[in-house]
Write a protein that holds these residues in place. Structure first.
Motif, PDB file in Angstrom:
ATOM      1  N   LEU A   1      -5.074  -2.193  -8.984  1.00  0.00           N
ATOM      2  CA  LEU A   1      -4.910  -2.959  -7.750  1.00  0.00           C
ATOM      3  C   LEU A   1      -4.548  -4.415  -8.026  1.00  0.00           C
ATOM      4  O   LEU A   1      -3.864  -5.050  -7.209  1.00  0.00           O
ATOM      5  CB  LEU A   1      -6.190  -2.912  -6.918  1.00  0.00           C
ATOM      6  CG  LEU A   1      -6.473  -1.642  -6.112  1.00  0.00           C
ATOM      7  CD1 LEU A   1      -7.720  -1.829  -5.274  1.00  0.00           C
ATOM      8  CD2 LEU A   1      -5.293  -1.279  -5.229  1.00  0.00           C
TER       9      LEU A   1
ATOM     10  N   LEU B   1       1.711   1.986  -3.580  1.00  0.00           N
ATOM     11  CA  LEU B   1       0.623   2.167  -4.561  1.00  0.00           C
ATOM     12  C   LEU B   1       0.643   3.536  -5.250  1.00  0.00           C
ATOM     13  O   LEU B   1       0.540   3.606  -6.482  1.00  0.00           O
ATOM     14  CB  LEU B   1      -0.737   1.948  -3.898  1.00  0.00           C
ATOM     15  CG  LEU B   1      -1.337   0.541  -3.931  1.00  0.00           C
ATOM     16  CD1 LEU B   1      -2.768   0.586  -3.408  1.00  0.00           C
ATOM     17  CD2 LEU B   1      -1.295  -0.066  -5.317  1.00  0.00           C
TER      18      LEU B   1
ATOM     19  N   THR C   1      -7.437   6.478  -5.683  1.00  0.00           N
ATOM     20  CA  THR C   1      -7.293   6.323  -4.236  1.00  0.00           C
ATOM     21  C   THR C   1      -7.725   7.541  -3.453  1.00  0.00           C
ATOM     22  O   THR C   1      -7.647   7.555  -2.224  1.00  0.00           O
ATOM     23  CB  THR C   1      -5.841   5.966  -3.888  1.00  0.00           C
ATOM     24  OG1 THR C   1      -4.972   6.965  -4.447  1.00  0.00           O
ATOM     25  CG2 THR C   1      -5.472   4.602  -4.457  1.00  0.00           C
TER      26      THR C   1
ATOM     27  N   LEU D   1       0.833  -1.212   0.000  1.00  0.00           N
ATOM     28  CA  LEU D   1       0.000   0.000   0.000  1.00  0.00           C
ATOM     29  C   LEU D   1       0.863   1.256   0.000  1.00  0.00           C
ATOM     30  O   LEU D   1       0.503   2.262  -0.631  1.00  0.00           O
ATOM     31  CB  LEU D   1      -0.941  -0.010   1.206  1.00  0.00           C
ATOM     32  CG  LEU D   1      -2.020  -1.096   1.204  1.00  0.00           C
ATOM     33  CD1 LEU D   1      -2.893  -0.969   2.453  1.00  0.00           C
ATOM     34  CD2 LEU D   1      -2.886  -1.035  -0.047  1.00  0.00           C
TER      35      LEU D   1
ATOM     36  N   VAL E   1      -4.620   3.583 -10.430  1.00  0.00           N
ATOM     37  CA  VAL E   1      -3.658   2.507 -10.184  1.00  0.00           C
ATOM     38  C   VAL E   1      -4.389   1.177 -10.303  1.00  0.00           C
ATOM     39  O   VAL E   1      -5.561   1.058  -9.909  1.00  0.00           O
ATOM     40  CB  VAL E   1      -3.011   2.666  -8.789  1.00  0.00           C
ATOM     41  CG1 VAL E   1      -4.036   2.547  -7.673  1.00  0.00           C
ATOM     42  CG2 VAL E   1      -1.893   1.649  -8.596  1.00  0.00           C
TER      43      VAL E   1
ATOM     44  N   HIS F   1      -0.689  -4.356  -8.761  1.00  0.00           N
ATOM     45  CA  HIS F   1       0.208  -3.819  -7.745  1.00  0.00           C
ATOM     46  C   HIS F   1      -0.182  -4.170  -6.304  1.00  0.00           C
ATOM     47  O   HIS F   1       0.530  -3.765  -5.379  1.00  0.00           O
ATOM     48  CB  HIS F   1       0.307  -2.301  -7.902  1.00  0.00           C
ATOM     49  CG  HIS F   1       0.839  -1.870  -9.236  1.00  0.00           C
ATOM     50  ND1 HIS F   1       2.119  -2.149  -9.651  1.00  0.00           N
ATOM     51  CD2 HIS F   1       0.233  -1.208 -10.270  1.00  0.00           C
ATOM     52  CE1 HIS F   1       2.309  -1.668 -10.869  1.00  0.00           C
ATOM     53  NE2 HIS F   1       1.188  -1.099 -11.267  1.00  0.00           N
ATOM     54  N   PHE F   2      -1.274  -4.914  -6.133  1.00  0.00           N
ATOM     55  CA  PHE F   2      -1.682  -5.248  -4.767  1.00  0.00           C
ATOM     56  C   PHE F   2      -2.180  -6.687  -4.649  1.00  0.00           C
ATOM     57  O   PHE F   2      -1.546  -7.521  -4.002  1.00  0.00           O
ATOM     58  CB  PHE F   2      -2.745  -4.266  -4.275  1.00  0.00           C
ATOM     59  CG  PHE F   2      -3.151  -4.462  -2.836  1.00  0.00           C
ATOM     60  CD1 PHE F   2      -2.199  -4.450  -1.824  1.00  0.00           C
ATOM     61  CD2 PHE F   2      -4.479  -4.652  -2.492  1.00  0.00           C
ATOM     62  CE1 PHE F   2      -2.556  -4.631  -0.488  1.00  0.00           C
ATOM     63  CE2 PHE F   2      -4.859  -4.823  -1.166  1.00  0.00           C
ATOM     64  CZ  PHE F   2      -3.895  -4.815  -0.158  1.00  0.00           C
TER      65      PHE F   2
END
Length: 397
Positions: free
Chosen positions: A136, A125, A396, A122, A134, A139-140
């Motif tokens: 998710l 991000l 975000t 996080l 972004v 990247h998450f």
């Protein structure tokens, strides 16, 4: 029995909205047929009661070779027949040995380390944003599970970038990238097992290396390496579960607001999200060990049977108002089948639950203005077996 409906997985409408398609079949009959190109059709159990019973019925077994693609190198094949595919006595033996490493208590003990991994992702991000959005998934939700597996197995920091690439290849499914990742995973798993045999640590792999029952039975190196492979394979479930959960909450603002107002709802929210939008649409096929009867139909020896998880988890016979997402839903007599049932109930269910709880809690807390940056329904993968997104672009706030 009523006429057995047929579910056509080549129909774009079925792939686009499997819940409606399987639901229509469910209300017509407890049993459906699924045509399979180049093979005999599968039997499909559409209702919760019958699906749950079949998943625990020893007359129906998972056979070997589920992941033995033609491109997998020969020297890797001894490690690819996972516990899931073993016959009952050997499966029970391995399950008995490894289950202590996968208890809910062990998963809870791992929560702080998962929290550290989540926080690191996080933190990074905002630096991945492009045009204010972004992804998710990229990247998450995709890097998190393989990061957790690296912690569980004790993969050295220098090797983790390679393992993240392996995880992405495995999450992408079968094909060239998948086959190319297998040798590296096996090599890394062998090295990790050797390290933990020499110097056990505080991780799941060390628990497995130490595993021994009252009769002195232990896991062989081949069995332990195979379990690491199984972890990499099955451990990708949170990738799609977390992404589906985020998409569902963003599409249901009242549910999202209720969860933000009371974070204590998170454990039951994760269960409801697994029921309502879990990634598994169909169970791994089981094959009849003998001629059998299902819902009034004769199933011949060797014929394939699957549970329609997407249908069973929205069966009104098991769940009140089942098509409604309700994170405050009170647990009833029936439980969802998102982690299967019976002897093949997902060993890593506790870890997947904790990982999803930690990820969603931290994400919603860190980004109170989280919002979709595209039509997420248009980003669904055309995958008849898994309910998943190809990407998850968000802003975000």
């Amino acid at each position: 029995m009523p006429t057995v409906p047929e579910i056509d997985l080549t129909d774009p409408a079925v792939v686009r909205d499997p819940f409606t398609a399987y639901g229509a079949a469910r209300e017509c009959s407890p049993l459906a047929r699924l045509p399979v190109p180049g093979a005999a059709p599968w039997w499909v159990l559409t209702r919760h009661e019958h699906a749950r019973a079949m998943l625990g019925d020893p007359r129906f077994e998972i056979t070997s070779g589920s992941f033995m693609g033609p491109d997998v190198p020969e020297d890797c094949r001894p490690y690819m027949r996972t516990m899931t595919e073993l016959a009952a006595p050997e499966h029970a033996r391995l399950r008995r040995l490894v289950s202590p490493a996968f208890t809910a208590r062990r998963a809870e003990a791992f929560r702080p380390r998962i929290g550290t991994l989540v926080a690191e992702l996080l933190d990074a991000l905002p630096g991945h944003a492009e045009d204010g959005a972004v992804d998710l998934m990229r990247h998450f939700t995709r890097p998190l599970p393989i990061g957790v597996i690296c912690e569980l197995v004790g993969i050295p920091e220098d090797d983790r970038p390679r393992w993240r690439a392996y995880g992405a290849a495995v999450a992408a499914g079968s094909g060239r990238r998948f086959a190319e990742a297998v040798p590296g995973i096996m090599e890394g798993a062998k090295a990790a097992v050797a390290r933990r045999r020499a110097a056990p640590g505080d991780d799941l792999l060390s628990d497995l290396v130490r595993a021994q029952d009252v009769d002195g039975d232990r896991l062989s190196d081949t069995e332990t390496v195979t379990l690491v492979w199984h972890l990499v394979l099955a451990g990708q479930t949170p990738t799609n579960l977390i992404a589906n959960a985020v998409a569902a909450l963003l599409a249901h603002p009242a549910q999202l607001a209720a969860l933000r107002a009371d974070p204590g709802l998170m454990p039951q929210a994760v269960e409801e999200l697994m029921r309502w939008c879990g990634p598994t649409l169909l169970s791994i096929p089981r094959h009849a060990r003998e001629d059998a009867e299902l819902c009034g139909a004769r199933v011949g020896k060797g014929e394939a049977v699957v549970a329609a998880i997407a249908s069973a988890n929205r069966d009104p016979r098991a769940f009140a108002d089942p098509d409604r997402l309700d994170i405050t839903r009170t647990p009833g007599a029936a439980s969802h089948l998102g982690f299967a049932h019976g002897p093949h109930f997902c060993l890593g269910a506790g870890l997947a639950r904790v990982q999803t709880q930690v990820a969603l809690t931290a994400l919603l807390d860190r980004f109170p203005g989280l919002a979709p940056a595209a039509d997420l329904d248009a980003l669904r993968a055309p995958d008849p077996g898994t309910w998943r997104l190809t990407e998850l672009p968000v802003t975000t706030g």
